[in-house]
Design an enzyme around this catalytic site. Structure first.
Site, PDB file in Angstrom:
ATOM      1  N   ALA A 189       0.845  -1.210   0.000  1.00  0.00           N
ATOM      2  CA  ALA A 189       0.000   0.000   0.000  1.00  0.00           C
ATOM      3  C   ALA A 189       0.874   1.251   0.000  1.00  0.00           C
ATOM      4  O   ALA A 189       1.874   1.327   0.713  1.00  0.00           O
ATOM      5  CB  ALA A 189      -0.913  -0.005   1.219  1.00  0.00           C
ATOM      6  N   GLY A 190       0.499   2.204  -0.804  1.00  0.00           N
ATOM      7  CA  GLY A 190       1.286   3.441  -0.884  1.00  0.00           C
ATOM      8  C   GLY A 190       0.801   4.277  -2.045  1.00  0.00           C
ATOM      9  O   GLY A 190      -0.177   3.928  -2.704  1.00  0.00           O
ATOM     10  N   TYR A 214       6.467  12.139  -1.878  1.00  0.00           N
ATOM     11  CA  TYR A 214       6.410  10.735  -2.312  1.00  0.00           C
ATOM     12  C   TYR A 214       7.824  10.194  -2.540  1.00  0.00           C
ATOM     13  O   TYR A 214       8.150   9.078  -2.129  1.00  0.00           O
ATOM     14  CB  TYR A 214       5.570  10.649  -3.588  1.00  0.00           C
ATOM     15  CG  TYR A 214       5.461   9.256  -4.161  1.00  0.00           C
ATOM     16  CD1 TYR A 214       4.761   8.257  -3.487  1.00  0.00           C
ATOM     17  CD2 TYR A 214       6.042   8.928  -5.389  1.00  0.00           C
ATOM     18  CE1 TYR A 214       4.655   6.972  -4.011  1.00  0.00           C
ATOM     19  CE2 TYR A 214       5.941   7.654  -5.924  1.00  0.00           C
ATOM     20  CZ  TYR A 214       5.249   6.677  -5.229  1.00  0.00           C
ATOM     21  OH  TYR A 214       5.148   5.410  -5.754  1.00  0.00           O
ATOM     22  N   GLY A 235       9.001   1.425 -12.109  1.00  0.00           N
ATOM     23  CA  GLY A 235       8.753   2.668 -12.832  1.00  0.00           C
ATOM     24  C   GLY A 235       7.249   2.803 -12.994  1.00  0.00           C
ATOM     25  O   GLY A 235       6.489   2.047 -12.381  1.00  0.00           O
TER      26      GLY A 235
HETATM   27  N1  LIG Z   1       1.384   2.216 -10.082  1.00  0.00           N
HETATM   28  C1  LIG Z   1       2.626   2.605 -10.326  1.00  0.00           C
HETATM   29  O1  LIG Z   1       2.983   3.037 -11.423  1.00  0.00           O
HETATM   30  C2  LIG Z   1       3.664   2.517  -9.235  1.00  0.00           C
HETATM   31  C3  LIG Z   1       5.015   2.822  -9.551  1.00  0.00           C
HETATM   32  C4  LIG Z   1       5.966   2.722  -8.555  1.00  0.00           C
HETATM   33  C5  LIG Z   1       5.605   2.330  -7.276  1.00  0.00           C
HETATM   34  N2  LIG Z   1       4.297   2.052  -7.006  1.00  0.00           N
HETATM   35  C6  LIG Z   1       3.968   1.646  -5.639  1.00  0.00           C
HETATM   36  O2  LIG Z   1       3.286   0.403  -5.704  1.00  0.00           O
HETATM   37  C7  LIG Z   1       2.321   0.338  -4.659  1.00  0.00           C
HETATM   38  C8  LIG Z   1       0.941   0.056  -5.242  1.00  0.00           C
HETATM   39  O3  LIG Z   1       0.609   1.100  -6.145  1.00  0.00           O
HETATM   40  P1  LIG Z   1      -0.803   1.153  -6.905  1.00  0.00           P
HETATM   41  O4  LIG Z   1      -0.607   2.128  -8.007  1.00  0.00           O
HETATM   42  O5  LIG Z   1      -1.257  -0.211  -7.234  1.00  0.00           O
HETATM   43  O6  LIG Z   1      -1.728   1.793  -5.751  1.00  0.00           O
HETATM   44  P2  LIG Z   1      -3.289   2.209  -5.784  1.00  0.00           P
HETATM   45  O7  LIG Z   1      -3.414   3.654  -5.485  1.00  0.00           O
HETATM   46  O8  LIG Z   1      -3.890   1.720  -7.064  1.00  0.00           O
HETATM   47  O9  LIG Z   1      -3.882   1.498  -4.488  1.00  0.00           O
HETATM   48  C9  LIG Z   1      -4.006   0.118  -4.376  1.00  0.00           C
HETATM   49  C10 LIG Z   1      -4.936  -0.199  -3.238  1.00  0.00           C
HETATM   50  O10 LIG Z   1      -4.526   0.373  -1.976  1.00  0.00           O
HETATM   51  C11 LIG Z   1      -5.692   0.663  -1.229  1.00  0.00           C
HETATM   52  N3  LIG Z   1      -5.440   1.666  -0.188  1.00  0.00           N
HETATM   53  C12 LIG Z   1      -5.106   2.948  -0.390  1.00  0.00           C
HETATM   54  N4  LIG Z   1      -4.996   3.584   0.805  1.00  0.00           N
HETATM   55  C13 LIG Z   1      -5.287   2.677   1.769  1.00  0.00           C
HETATM   56  C14 LIG Z   1      -5.366   2.726   3.184  1.00  0.00           C
HETATM   57  N5  LIG Z   1      -5.135   3.851   3.859  1.00  0.00           N
HETATM   58  N6  LIG Z   1      -5.685   1.603   3.866  1.00  0.00           N
HETATM   59  C15 LIG Z   1      -5.950   0.445   3.192  1.00  0.00           C
HETATM   60  N7  LIG Z   1      -5.903   0.350   1.847  1.00  0.00           N
HETATM   61  C16 LIG Z   1      -5.568   1.444   1.140  1.00  0.00           C
HETATM   62  C17 LIG Z   1      -6.675   1.161  -2.275  1.00  0.00           C
HETATM   63  O11 LIG Z   1      -8.021   1.028  -1.840  1.00  0.00           O
HETATM   64  C18 LIG Z   1      -6.364   0.279  -3.492  1.00  0.00           C
HETATM   65  O12 LIG Z   1      -7.212  -0.845  -3.573  1.00  0.00           O
HETATM   66  C19 LIG Z   1       2.425   1.661  -3.915  1.00  0.00           C
HETATM   67  O13 LIG Z   1       3.299   1.529  -2.827  1.00  0.00           O
HETATM   68  C20 LIG Z   1       3.018   2.595  -4.958  1.00  0.00           C
HETATM   69  O14 LIG Z   1       3.668   3.690  -4.373  1.00  0.00           O
HETATM   70  C21 LIG Z   1       3.326   2.134  -7.950  1.00  0.00           C
END
Ligand SMILES: NC(=O)c1ccc[n+]([C@@H]2O[C@H](COP(=O)([O-])OP(=O)(O)OC[C@H]3O[C@@H](n4cnc5c(N)ncnc54)[C@H](O)[C@@H]3O)[C@@H](O)[C@H]2O)c1
Length: 255
Positions: free
Chosen positions: A89-90, A156, A187
Site C-alpha cells: 500500500a502506498g 512521495y 517505474g
Molecule cells: N502504479 C505505479 O505506477 C507505481 C510505480 C511505482 C511504485 N508504485 C507503488 O506500488 C504500490 C501500489 O501502487 P498502486 O498504483 O497499485 O496503488 P493504488 O493507489 O492503485 O492502491 C491500491 C490499493 O490500496 C488501497 N489503499 C489505499 N490507501 C489505503 C489505506 N489507507 N488503507 C488500506 N488500503 C488502502 C486502495 O483502496 C487500493 O485498492 C504503492 O506503494 C506505490 O507507491 C506504484
C-alpha cells in the site's frame, strides 16, 4: 510453478492495482493469501476474480494504528501466521508535484501510508516469522525513490527513499533470524489511476519522450512487478537480501 505451497502471504492495499496482481501471482504459486484494503467496493470486485476467490480480505485503514491492530487480530483469529509480507500500500495520494505547494498535511498523509503503515504492519508480522525461523518481507519502493520523479512530488520521493533505506536495515537485523527483506522499485506501471495522473501532469509529447527513454520501449505492467515480488518471496531467493530491484524497463539504471 507451485513455489509457495504451504506459505501464507499478507499483501497490503491489494484489492486493486499492483497489490491485486501481486496477490494473484502468489496465490497462483500456491500461497494462502491475506489482503488488507480500505475500499469495500474494490474488495467486492476482487472477490469475484477467480485468482483471488480463496483470499481472506479484511477491510480497514492502514493509516490508523488501532485499525491495523484490529485487522491483525482478525487474521490471528483465523490462524493466519504470515511467512511472506508484501508492504504494497502506498502512493502519492494526488498531492502536488511542486515542492512549494505541498502542505504539512500532504507530507504527513504520504509518509503515514507509505512508511508508517509498513513499519506498523511489519511490527505485527515479524514476531511470527522470527518464531518460525523463516520470513520474506518485500517492500514496494519506486523509481521515484531511486531517481526522482517526472510527475510526483518530493513527499512521495522521500517516502519511497525512506522505505528503501528501511529495507536495508531490516535485512541487516532480521537476516540472522532466517528473514530476508528486499524492495521492488517499479517505474510507472499502467494502471487506470497512473494513466489518469500521467495524462494530467504530462503532455502527450512529454509522455512520448519518456517512453523513448525506456530501453525496452514499453510501459510497465502489473504482471512485471508481481513476477519480481514472487521471486523475492520464493524459497530460492534465500541468499538475496537488502536489495532494491528496479523494475522499470531500464529507464533508470545503477551499477
Ligand atoms: N502504479 C505505479 O505506477 C507505481 C510505480 C511505482 C511504485 N508504485 C507503488 O506500488 C504500490 C501500489 O501502487 P498502486 O498504483 O497499485 O496503488 P493504488 O493507489 O492503485 O492502491 C491500491 C490499493 O490500496 C488501497 N489503499 C489505499 N490507501 C489505503 C489505506 N489507507 N488503507 C488500506 N488500503 C488502502 C486502495 O483502496 C487500493 O485498492 C504503492 O506503494 C506505490 O507507491 C506504484
Amino acid at each position: 510453478m507451485r513455489r509457495m505451497m504451504g506459505r501464507t502471504a499478507l499483501v497490503t492495499g491489494a484489492a486493486d492495482g499492483l497489490g491485486a496482481a501481486i496477490a494473484a501471482r502468489l496465490a497462483s504459486e500456491g500461497a494462502r493469501i491475506g489482503i488488507i484494503d480500505r475500499s469495500e467496493e474494490a474488495i467486492e470486485k476482487a472477490r469475484q476474480s477467480e485468482s483471488l476467490a480463496s483470499a481472506v480480505f479484511i477491510a480497514g485503514d492502514l493509516t490508523d494504528g488501532d485499525d491495523i491492530a484490529r485487522m491483525m487480530a482478525d487474521f490471528a483469529a483465523r490462524d493466519m501466521v504470515f511467512d511472506i509480507l508484501v508492504n504494497n500500500a502506498g502512493g502519492s495520494l494526488h498531492t502536488p508535484r511542486a515542492f512549494l505547494e505541498e502542505t504539512d498535511e500532504d507530507w504527513d498523509r504520504v509518509m503515514t501510508l507509505n512508511v508508517t503503515a509498513a513499519v506498523r504492519i511489519s511490527r505485527h508480522v515479524l514476531p511470527g516469522m522470527i518464531s518460525a525461523g523463516f520470513g520474506r518481507v518485500i517492500n514496494l519502493g519506486s523509481k521515484a525513490g531511486r531517481y526522482g520523479s517526472l510527475f510526483t512530488g518530493a513527499n512521495y520521493v522521500a517516502a519511497k527513499g525512506a522505505i528503501q533505506s528501511m529495507t536495508l536495515q531490516m535485512a541487516q537485523e532480521f537476516g540472522p533470524k532466517g528473514i530476508t527483506c528486499n524492495a521492488v522499485c517499479p517505474g510507472a506501471i499502467s494502471t487506470p489511476r497512473v494513466e489518469r495522473l500521467l495524462n494530467e501532469r504530462m503532455t502527450p509529447e512529454e509522455r512520448q519522450r519518456a517512453l523513448e527513454g525506456v530501453p525496452v520501449r514499453r510501459h510497465g505492467r502489473v504482471e512485471d512487478v508481481a513476477a519480481a515480488v514472487a521471486f523475492f518471496a520464493s524459497d530460492e531467493a534465500g541468499f538475496i537480501t537488502g536489495q532494491l530491484l528496479d523494475v522499470n524497463g531500464g529507464q533508470g539504471m545503477a551499477s
